[in-house]
Design a protein around this motif. Structure first.
Motif, PDB file in Angstrom:
ATOM      1  N   ASP A   6       6.794  -0.568  -1.381  1.00  0.00           N
ATOM      2  CA  ASP A   6       7.005  -1.063  -1.738  1.00  0.00           C
ATOM      3  C   ASP A   6       6.841  -1.205  -3.908  1.00  0.00           C
ATOM      4  OD1 ASP A   6       9.956  -2.136  -0.777  1.00  0.00           O
ATOM      5  OD2 ASP A   6       8.097  -3.524  -0.084  1.00  0.00           O
ATOM      6  N   LEU A   7       6.671  -0.631  -4.458  1.00  0.00           N
ATOM      7  CA  LEU A   7       6.046  -0.372  -5.703  1.00  0.00           C
ATOM      8  C   LEU A   7       6.333   0.765  -6.428  1.00  0.00           C
ATOM      9  CD1 LEU A   7       2.165   0.627  -4.142  1.00  0.00           C
ATOM     10  CD2 LEU A   7       3.044  -1.343  -5.107  1.00  0.00           C
ATOM     11  N   PHE A   8       6.528   0.614  -7.946  1.00  0.00           N
ATOM     12  CA  PHE A   8       6.363   2.091  -8.850  1.00  0.00           C
ATOM     13  C   PHE A   8       5.933   2.187 -10.165  1.00  0.00           C
ATOM     14  CE2 PHE A   8       8.262  -2.377 -10.574  1.00  0.00           C
ATOM     15  CZ  PHE A   8       8.291  -2.464 -12.289  1.00  0.00           C
ATOM     16  N   THR A  50       1.217  -0.993  -0.423  1.00  0.00           N
ATOM     17  CA  THR A  50       0.115  -0.324  -0.059  1.00  0.00           C
ATOM     18  C   THR A  50       0.801   1.137  -0.040  1.00  0.00           C
ATOM     19  OG1 THR A  50      -0.316  -0.232   2.736  1.00  0.00           O
ATOM     20  CG2 THR A  50      -1.971  -1.666   0.844  1.00  0.00           C
ATOM     21  N   ALA A  51       0.675   2.450  -0.248  1.00  0.00           N
ATOM     22  CA  ALA A  51       0.724   3.668  -0.508  1.00  0.00           C
ATOM     23  C   ALA A  51      -0.622   4.776  -0.098  1.00  0.00           C
ATOM     24  CB  ALA A  51       1.547   4.479  -2.031  1.00  0.00           C
ATOM     25  N   PRO A  52       0.438   5.505   0.115  1.00  0.00           N
ATOM     26  CA  PRO A  52      -0.843   6.796   1.082  1.00  0.00           C
ATOM     27  C   PRO A  52      -1.721   7.427  -0.241  1.00  0.00           C
ATOM     28  CG  PRO A  52       1.280   7.507   1.580  1.00  0.00           C
ATOM     29  CD  PRO A  52       1.659   5.765   0.653  1.00  0.00           C
ATOM     30  N   ASP A  53      -2.548   7.444   0.050  1.00  0.00           N
ATOM     31  CA  ASP A  53      -3.921   7.724   0.107  1.00  0.00           C
ATOM     32  C   ASP A  53      -3.418   8.867  -1.825  1.00  0.00           C
ATOM     33  OD1 ASP A  53      -5.458   5.748   0.324  1.00  0.00           O
ATOM     34  OD2 ASP A  53      -7.074   7.587   1.415  1.00  0.00           O
ATOM     35  N   GLY A  54      -3.760   8.698  -3.061  1.00  0.00           N
ATOM     36  CA  GLY A  54      -3.247   9.622  -3.942  1.00  0.00           C
ATOM     37  C   GLY A  54      -2.098   9.748  -4.320  1.00  0.00           C
ATOM     38  N   THR A  55      -1.242   9.133  -3.782  1.00  0.00           N
ATOM     39  CA  THR A  55       0.368   8.765  -4.077  1.00  0.00           C
ATOM     40  C   THR A  55       0.437   8.743  -5.457  1.00  0.00           C
ATOM     41  OG1 THR A  55       1.339   8.890  -1.747  1.00  0.00           O
ATOM     42  CG2 THR A  55       2.491   7.882  -3.405  1.00  0.00           C
ATOM     43  N   VAL A  56      -0.030   7.884  -5.778  1.00  0.00           N
ATOM     44  CA  VAL A  56       0.198   7.131  -6.629  1.00  0.00           C
ATOM     45  C   VAL A  56      -0.417   7.363  -7.897  1.00  0.00           C
ATOM     46  CG1 VAL A  56      -0.174   4.356  -7.851  1.00  0.00           C
ATOM     47  CG2 VAL A  56       0.209   4.385  -6.130  1.00  0.00           C
ATOM     48  N   ALA A  57      -1.746   7.578  -8.206  1.00  0.00           N
ATOM     49  CA  ALA A  57      -2.186   8.660  -8.496  1.00  0.00           C
ATOM     50  C   ALA A  57      -1.177   9.883  -9.061  1.00  0.00           C
ATOM     51  CB  ALA A  57      -3.582   9.108  -8.119  1.00  0.00           C
ATOM     52  N   ALA A  58      -0.715  10.168  -8.524  1.00  0.00           N
ATOM     53  CA  ALA A  58       0.644  11.434  -8.659  1.00  0.00           C
ATOM     54  C   ALA A  58       1.372  11.319  -9.175  1.00  0.00           C
ATOM     55  CB  ALA A  58       0.433  12.213  -6.949  1.00  0.00           C
ATOM     56  N   LEU A  59       1.717   9.964  -8.350  1.00  0.00           N
ATOM     57  CA  LEU A  59       3.365   9.418  -9.645  1.00  0.00           C
ATOM     58  C   LEU A  59       2.934   9.219 -11.015  1.00  0.00           C
ATOM     59  CD1 LEU A  59       5.090   7.895  -7.616  1.00  0.00           C
ATOM     60  CD2 LEU A  59       5.618  10.267  -8.256  1.00  0.00           C
ATOM     61  N   ARG A  60       1.739   8.824 -11.683  1.00  0.00           N
ATOM     62  CA  ARG A  60       1.147   8.067 -13.154  1.00  0.00           C
ATOM     63  C   ARG A  60       1.259   9.114 -13.509  1.00  0.00           C
ATOM     64  NH1 ARG A  60      -3.644   4.235 -13.218  1.00  0.00           N
ATOM     65  NH2 ARG A  60      -2.899   3.592 -14.681  1.00  0.00           N
TER      66      ARG A  60
END
Length: 62
Positions: A49-51, A8-18
């Motif tokens: 542990d995501l990218f 898991t990652a903080p909310d919104g982090t993955v969307a912002a990085l995408r």
């Protein structure tokens, strides 16, 4: 086969990085640094542990 829950990652982090990775891919095209679907930009998700990375063979406009 054992399955594990996805990291898991903080909310919104993955969307912002995408969005940021997508925008940077557009820069590669804009400045003629790549041809066709060559070249990749990726980002590591802090604290997980995501990218994120553009899949191979996908047009930059997509």
């Amino acid at each position: 086969m054992t399955t594990h829950p996805p990291p898991t990652a903080p909310d919104g982090t993955v969307a912002a990085l995408r969005r940021q990775v997508s925008d940077l891919h557009q820069e590669l095209v804009r400045y003629n640094l790549v041809v066709w679907t060559a070249g990749n930009v990726s980002a590591r998700v802090p604290g997980a542990d995501l990218f994120v990375i553009k899949p191979s063979g996908v047009d930059y406009e997509q």
